[in-house]
Scaffold this motif. Structure first.
Motif, PDB file in Angstrom:
ATOM      1  N   THR A  59       0.850  -1.182   0.000  1.00 16.77           N
ATOM      2  CA  THR A  59       0.000   0.000   0.000  1.00 16.77           C
ATOM      3  C   THR A  59       0.883   1.228   0.000  1.00 16.77           C
ATOM      4  OG1 THR A  59      -1.801  -1.107   1.181  1.00 16.77           O
ATOM      5  CG2 THR A  59      -1.775   1.297   1.223  1.00 16.77           C
ATOM      6  N   ALA A  60       0.632   2.111  -0.962  1.00 22.73           N
ATOM      7  CA  ALA A  60       1.394   3.357  -1.047  1.00 22.73           C
ATOM      8  C   ALA A  60       0.587   4.467  -0.387  1.00 22.73           C
ATOM      9  CB  ALA A  60       1.675   3.700  -2.503  1.00 22.73           C
ATOM     10  N   LEU A  61       1.241   5.222   0.477  1.00 26.76           N
ATOM     11  CA  LEU A  61       0.604   6.326   1.164  1.00 26.76           C
ATOM     12  C   LEU A  61       1.363   7.607   0.843  1.00 26.76           C
ATOM     13  CD1 LEU A  61       0.848   3.695   3.300  1.00 26.76           C
ATOM     14  CD2 LEU A  61      -0.733   5.139   4.569  1.00 26.76           C
ATOM     15  N   ALA A  62       0.654   8.595   0.283  1.00 27.73           N
ATOM     16  CA  ALA A  62       1.264   9.875  -0.060  1.00 27.73           C
ATOM     17  C   ALA A  62       0.174  10.931  -0.135  1.00 27.73           C
ATOM     18  CB  ALA A  62       2.004   9.795  -1.391  1.00 27.73           C
ATOM     19  N   GLY A  63       0.459  12.099   0.420  1.00 26.99           N
ATOM     20  CA  GLY A  63      -0.509  13.195   0.371  1.00 26.99           C
ATOM     21  C   GLY A  63      -1.828  12.875   1.025  1.00 26.99           C
ATOM     22  N   GLY A  64      -1.796  12.016   2.030  1.00 31.37           N
ATOM     23  CA  GLY A  64      -3.030  11.666   2.729  1.00 31.37           C
ATOM     24  C   GLY A  64      -3.864  10.618   2.021  1.00 31.37           C
ATOM     25  N   HIS A  65      -3.394  10.068   0.908  1.00 34.75           N
ATOM     26  CA  HIS A  65      -4.144   9.068   0.151  1.00 34.75           C
ATOM     27  C   HIS A  65      -3.504   7.688   0.334  1.00 34.75           C
ATOM     28  CE1 HIS A  65      -6.523  12.144  -1.886  1.00 34.75           C
ATOM     29  NE2 HIS A  65      -5.391  12.809  -2.088  1.00 34.75           N
ATOM     30  N   HIS A  66      -4.359   6.648   0.446  1.00 36.10           N
ATOM     31  CA  HIS A  66      -3.913   5.264   0.549  1.00 36.10           C
ATOM     32  C   HIS A  66      -4.270   4.545  -0.739  1.00 36.10           C
ATOM     33  CE1 HIS A  66      -3.961   6.609   4.640  1.00 36.10           C
ATOM     34  NE2 HIS A  66      -3.494   5.448   5.111  1.00 36.10           N
ATOM     35  N   ARG A  67      -3.297   3.922  -1.370  1.00 34.91           N
ATOM     36  CA  ARG A  67      -3.583   3.220  -2.613  1.00 34.91           C
ATOM     37  C   ARG A  67      -2.972   1.814  -2.556  1.00 34.91           C
ATOM     38  NH1 ARG A  67      -4.786   3.720  -8.092  1.00 34.91           N
ATOM     39  NH2 ARG A  67      -6.230   5.308  -7.395  1.00 34.91           N
TER      40      ARG A  67
END
Length: 454
Positions: free
Chosen positions: A270-278
């Motif tokens: 899971t990639a987390l960046a800028g408050g988003h979880h993908r």
């Protein structure tokens, strides 16, 4: 290299089998008498029976013909021919194999060597024993040594200037870090410490350092070659040479050798960046800029695999995704930059088992060592550097030339964490790339780790 005493030649012998353009001269044994004069050895008042002869050129020394002969074959032949006053025939055969006799005859016709041969009982030219440099050959050897010394001095000066170029830069290239420059400096120092110069590698490393220091960026690898050599093809292998030298890929990218510093991710991550979880499951290999602000990666798998080629990452993901517990995969594009190493360290800390699986070659041993050294001590205990060349399905490549500096560099890696990989490379004698065998290698690794867990 001191000149050896030239043999005392007697009359020309007409032996069957003498090559065209050569004379067969008897070799007379001599000794010094009490006055210091060199005299022919006699037996019962007669000359000893001629059992050996020398093949000599029937025409004066021909520099152009010698240069043509020296330019044939593979790298290092010139050094072998001019590097010793005498070469035994066994050494000549070991060097030139089936072309040993033709190469020898060409050198003799040019006037660079004489060839000592046996004489058969029926007065035919027999087997060769060794060759000796002639007076002209010794002169060419001296010029060669002087040229090597001049090249070494030029290389040393160029490398020292290159180190100065990247020292205390006001601004680092985008996507690079001070650690990346440190590793480039270490590569320059390795070239300075090399017993015999590697001119092409030294020139490419120096050119890279110059461009980084000058803030120069090229449009392509060929443009890089054109700018420094006036030809787009001279340095076609610049990226491979930089990789083998341990230079971070980000620095090559910074001057235009490929694109931007990216890492590829596949599987349960899971990639987390800028408050988003993908979640990245099912998306194939996702490429992300390594320097993405506040990027964090969460691992959702027991197993993590590091590979250096995008095609290898894609093949692994395609085959292993359907399994019940697919591993996570990180593709790092050759020697990882400082930014990529940070993500490697963070992901590896979350894994139960880590496989470091680069190409099985010199660059791979350097890459594996850099990744291993970036891991924490506790993670290293759960990690393995894999030798993909151990697979039975890999395709053997062209062997490294016997005089290639790769052999010496691999031997230095025997004291690194990648010792087993370096040993495998030295045993095989050729590189093994990931594309043809990464899937088999990692399936075998995962099966072994699964069995160890049971």
């Amino acid at each position: 290299m001191a000149a050896v005493h030239q043999p005392h030649h007697g009359p020309v012998m007409h032996l069957a089998g003498t090559p065209t353009g050569l004379l067969t001269r008897t070799v007379q044994r001599t000794r010094r008498d009490s006055s210091g004069t060199q005299r022919i050895v006699l037996q019962r008042g007669k000359f000893l029976r001629d059992r050996h002869v020398d093949l000599l050129a029937s025409t004066p020394f021909n520099p152009a013909a010698l240069e043509a002969s020296l330019s044939e074959g593979r790298r290092g032949d010139r050094s072998f021919i001019l590097g010793a006053s005498t070469r035994t025939w066994s050494a000549v055969k070991a060097r030139f194999a089936e072309s040993a006799w033709p190469r020898t005859i060409d050198l003799a016709r040019a006037g660079a060597i004489t060839v000592r041969c046996e004489v058969t009982d029926d007065l035919a030219l027999g087997a060769p024993i060794r060759w000796h440099l002639t007076t002209a050959g010794h002169g060419q050897a001296r010029l060669y040594r002087e040229g090597l010394a001049a090249n070494r001095q030029h290389s040393t000066t160029t490398l020292q200037r290159a180190r100065y170029k990247i020292k205390d830069l006001d601004e680092l290239p985008a996507g690079t870090d001070a650690d990346d420059l440190r590793r480039l400096d270490e590569a320059l120092v390795r070239e300075l410490d090399r017993p015999a110069p590697a001119p092409k590698r030294s020139a490419i490393l120096a050119a890279l350092a110059h461009d980084i220091g000058a803030g120069q960026r090229h449009t392509s690898p060929r443009a890089f070659s054109l700018a420094h050599t006036r030809s787009t093809k001279t340095w076609d292998d610049a990226i491979r040479i930089l990789r083998e030298s341990g230079v971070p890929t980000a620095l090559a990218w910074a001057v235009g050798l490929r694109g931007q510093s990216r890492l590829g991710l596949a599987g349960p991550i899971t990639a987390l960046a800028g408050g988003h979880h993908r979640p990245l499951d099912g998306l194939g290999v996702v490429l992300l800029p390594a320097a993405t602000a506040d990027l964090r990666l969460d691992l959702r798998s027991r197993n993590l695999i590091f590979v250096e080629n995008l095609q290898a990452a894609e093949a692994l993901n395609e085959v292993l995704t359907p399994s019940g517990q697919p591993p996570a995969i990180l593709y790092h594009a050759g020697m990882p930059s400082h930014d990529i190493l940070k993500h490697i360290t963070a992901l590896a800390d979350q894994a139960e088992r880590v496989a470091i699986a680069p190409d099985a070659d010199l660059g791979g041993t350097r890459i594996a060592t850099a990744i291993w050294n970036s891991l924490t001590k506790s993670t290293q205990k759960r990690s393995a550097i894999c030798d993909i060349g151990m697979t039975s399905t890999h395709t053997p490549q062209e062997p490294w030339p016997p005089d290639s500096p790769i052999w010496a560099d691999l031997r230095t890696m025997l004291s690194s964490p990648a010792v087993a990989l370096a040993k495998g490379c030295l045993t095989r004698g050729y590189p093994v790339e990931q594309e043809g065998c990464i899937v088999e290698a990692m399936i075998a690794y995962l099966a072994t780790e699964s069995a160890a867990q049971d």
